[in-house]
Design an enzyme around this catalytic site. Sequence first.
Site, PDB file in Angstrom:
ATOM      1  N   ASP A  59      38.381  23.234  33.650  1.00 39.99           N
ATOM      2  CA  ASP A  59      37.159  23.593  34.921  1.00 39.99           C
ATOM      3  C   ASP A  59      35.958  23.191  34.294  1.00 39.99           C
ATOM      4  O   ASP A  59      35.683  21.940  34.399  1.00 39.99           O
ATOM      5  CB  ASP A  59      37.339  24.964  35.333  1.00 39.99           C
ATOM      6  CG  ASP A  59      36.353  25.274  36.526  1.00 39.99           C
ATOM      7  OD1 ASP A  59      36.073  24.220  37.082  1.00 39.99           O
ATOM      8  OD2 ASP A  59      36.113  26.610  36.630  1.00 39.99           O
ATOM      9  N   PHE A  66      39.679  26.946  44.091  1.00 39.60           N
ATOM     10  CA  PHE A  66      40.403  28.006  43.163  1.00 39.60           C
ATOM     11  C   PHE A  66      41.781  27.925  43.714  1.00 39.60           C
ATOM     12  O   PHE A  66      42.200  28.194  44.550  1.00 39.60           O
ATOM     13  CB  PHE A  66      39.572  29.314  43.320  1.00 39.60           C
ATOM     14  CG  PHE A  66      39.984  30.252  42.343  1.00 39.60           C
ATOM     15  CD1 PHE A  66      39.124  30.162  41.118  1.00 39.60           C
ATOM     16  CD2 PHE A  66      40.882  31.157  42.131  1.00 39.60           C
ATOM     17  CE1 PHE A  66      39.473  31.045  40.168  1.00 39.60           C
ATOM     18  CE2 PHE A  66      41.337  31.903  41.536  1.00 39.60           C
ATOM     19  CZ  PHE A  66      40.304  31.862  40.057  1.00 39.60           C
ATOM     20  N   LYS A  87      39.806  20.314  37.197  1.00 41.13           N
ATOM     21  CA  LYS A  87      38.867  20.053  38.393  1.00 41.13           C
ATOM     22  C   LYS A  87      38.297  18.927  38.292  1.00 41.13           C
ATOM     23  O   LYS A  87      37.430  18.787  37.285  1.00 41.13           O
ATOM     24  CB  LYS A  87      38.454  21.481  38.579  1.00 41.13           C
ATOM     25  CG  LYS A  87      39.143  22.426  39.360  1.00 41.13           C
ATOM     26  CD  LYS A  87      38.374  23.883  39.448  1.00 41.13           C
ATOM     27  CE  LYS A  87      39.277  24.823  39.686  1.00 41.13           C
ATOM     28  NZ  LYS A  87      38.417  26.137  39.863  1.00 41.13           N
ATOM     29  N   ASP A 106      45.974  26.334  31.049  1.00 40.70           N
ATOM     30  CA  ASP A 106      46.214  25.907  32.313  1.00 40.70           C
ATOM     31  C   ASP A 106      45.307  24.911  33.194  1.00 40.70           C
ATOM     32  O   ASP A 106      45.786  24.168  33.775  1.00 40.70           O
ATOM     33  CB  ASP A 106      46.285  27.452  33.323  1.00 40.70           C
ATOM     34  CG  ASP A 106      45.324  28.022  33.095  1.00 40.70           C
ATOM     35  OD1 ASP A 106      44.271  27.674  32.392  1.00 40.70           O
ATOM     36  OD2 ASP A 106      44.972  29.364  33.572  1.00 40.70           O
ATOM     37  N   ASP A 156      45.842  32.931  37.638  1.00 38.85           N
ATOM     38  CA  ASP A 156      45.701  34.331  38.258  1.00 38.85           C
ATOM     39  C   ASP A 156      44.170  34.314  39.034  1.00 38.85           C
ATOM     40  O   ASP A 156      43.323  33.370  38.886  1.00 38.85           O
ATOM     41  CB  ASP A 156      45.549  35.320  37.540  1.00 38.85           C
ATOM     42  CG  ASP A 156      44.310  35.575  36.559  1.00 38.85           C
ATOM     43  OD1 ASP A 156      43.932  34.602  36.122  1.00 38.85           O
ATOM     44  OD2 ASP A 156      43.685  36.372  36.627  1.00 38.85           O
ATOM     45  N   ARG A 209      50.204  35.356  39.211  1.00 40.11           N
ATOM     46  CA  ARG A 209      50.573  34.212  38.133  1.00 40.11           C
ATOM     47  C   ARG A 209      52.041  33.888  38.362  1.00 40.11           C
ATOM     48  O   ARG A 209      52.455  32.851  37.969  1.00 40.11           O
ATOM     49  CB  ARG A 209      50.705  35.163  36.812  1.00 40.11           C
ATOM     50  CG  ARG A 209      49.140  35.393  36.347  1.00 40.11           C
ATOM     51  CD  ARG A 209      49.032  35.812  34.921  1.00 40.11           C
ATOM     52  NE  ARG A 209      47.886  36.466  34.422  1.00 40.11           N
ATOM     53  CZ  ARG A 209      46.649  35.718  33.990  1.00 40.11           C
ATOM     54  NH1 ARG A 209      46.686  34.656  34.036  1.00 40.11           N
ATOM     55  NH2 ARG A 209      45.817  36.428  33.680  1.00 40.11           N
TER      56      ARG A 209
HETATM   57  P1  IMP Z   1      36.186  26.631  32.070  1.00 40.85           P
HETATM   58  O1  IMP Z   1      35.733  27.348  30.922  1.00 40.85           O
HETATM   59  O2  IMP Z   1      35.342  26.771  33.401  1.00 40.85           O
HETATM   60  O3  IMP Z   1      36.871  25.380  31.829  1.00 40.85           O
HETATM   61  O4  IMP Z   1      37.439  27.503  32.806  1.00 40.85           O
HETATM   62  C1  IMP Z   1      38.606  27.551  32.407  1.00 40.85           C
HETATM   63  C2  IMP Z   1      39.219  29.041  32.524  1.00 40.85           C
HETATM   64  O5  IMP Z   1      38.702  29.549  33.573  1.00 40.85           O
HETATM   65  C3  IMP Z   1      40.857  28.584  32.671  1.00 40.85           C
HETATM   66  O6  IMP Z   1      41.402  28.920  31.200  1.00 40.85           O
HETATM   67  C4  IMP Z   1      41.395  29.468  33.778  1.00 40.85           C
HETATM   68  O7  IMP Z   1      41.814  30.780  33.054  1.00 40.85           O
HETATM   69  C5  IMP Z   1      39.896  30.007  34.532  1.00 40.85           C
HETATM   70  N1  IMP Z   1      40.116  29.017  35.716  1.00 40.85           N
HETATM   71  C6  IMP Z   1      39.084  28.000  36.084  1.00 40.85           C
HETATM   72  N2  IMP Z   1      39.512  27.639  37.199  1.00 40.85           N
HETATM   73  C7  IMP Z   1      40.527  28.510  37.717  1.00 40.85           C
HETATM   74  C8  IMP Z   1      41.275  28.328  38.925  1.00 40.85           C
HETATM   75  O8  IMP Z   1      40.965  27.624  39.929  1.00 40.85           O
HETATM   76  N3  IMP Z   1      42.212  29.460  39.304  1.00 40.85           N
HETATM   77  C9  IMP Z   1      42.341  30.389  38.028  1.00 40.85           C
HETATM   78  N4  IMP Z   1      41.720  30.264  36.965  1.00 40.85           N
HETATM   79  C10 IMP Z   1      40.818  29.356  36.815  1.00 40.85           C
HETATM   80 MG    MG Z   2      42.173  30.833  31.048  1.00 39.92          MG
END
Ligand code: IMP
Ligand code: MG
Length: 172
Positions: free
Chosen positions: A100, A149, A128, A97, A156, A162
Amino acid sequence: MRVSKEPLIEPAAIATKIKEIAGRIASEYNSNPLTYVAIMGGAFVFLSDLIREVGLNARVDFLWLSSYEDVQSTGRVRVIRDLGSSPAGRNVLLVDDILDTGRTLAFARELLINKGAADVKVAVLLEKNIPKYADIKADYVGFSIENKFVVGYGLDYNENYRHLSGIYVLEE
Ligand code: IMP
Ligand code: MG
């Protein structure tokens, strides 16, 4: 916590963008058998629209990972449920999705390479606009967004929201 009144990204804009990405994926994997690996739970809505727009016969597998508690990344990624079948020798398109910090996708890519995947590329609906933790870059990106966020379209907040058709900003 509640969601913004207006969507940050309208359902129609999501649909248009997915058509665009899907066209590129279809030409890249046209003669190159594809396995989608969706990072669950956030990716399932994006995956289901994406595979139908791409329109190629492909395998689909799921990897359940978790790193978030409330609106904070914990910094650790955990495997909650592993792949259903071996990705050895396969051309994998990781679908998530949102990109980040990049920890989740870096972890997933590593796991797939360790299990023998021939090639691993990445498709995300959202990215992001923040520095990435690892050298992870998505090959297909829908929208770049600010560091807020967001929920909806599979994303979610503690398993809520969701079901929303658009992307919304979570507000205090
Ligand atoms: P990362 O490991 O920091 O890149 O985070 C990725 C995971 O965190 C994604 O697969 C999302 O499930 C969750 N995530 C990150 N940012 C958001 C957000 O703004 N809303 C909802 N889920 C998020
Ligand atoms: Mg995820």
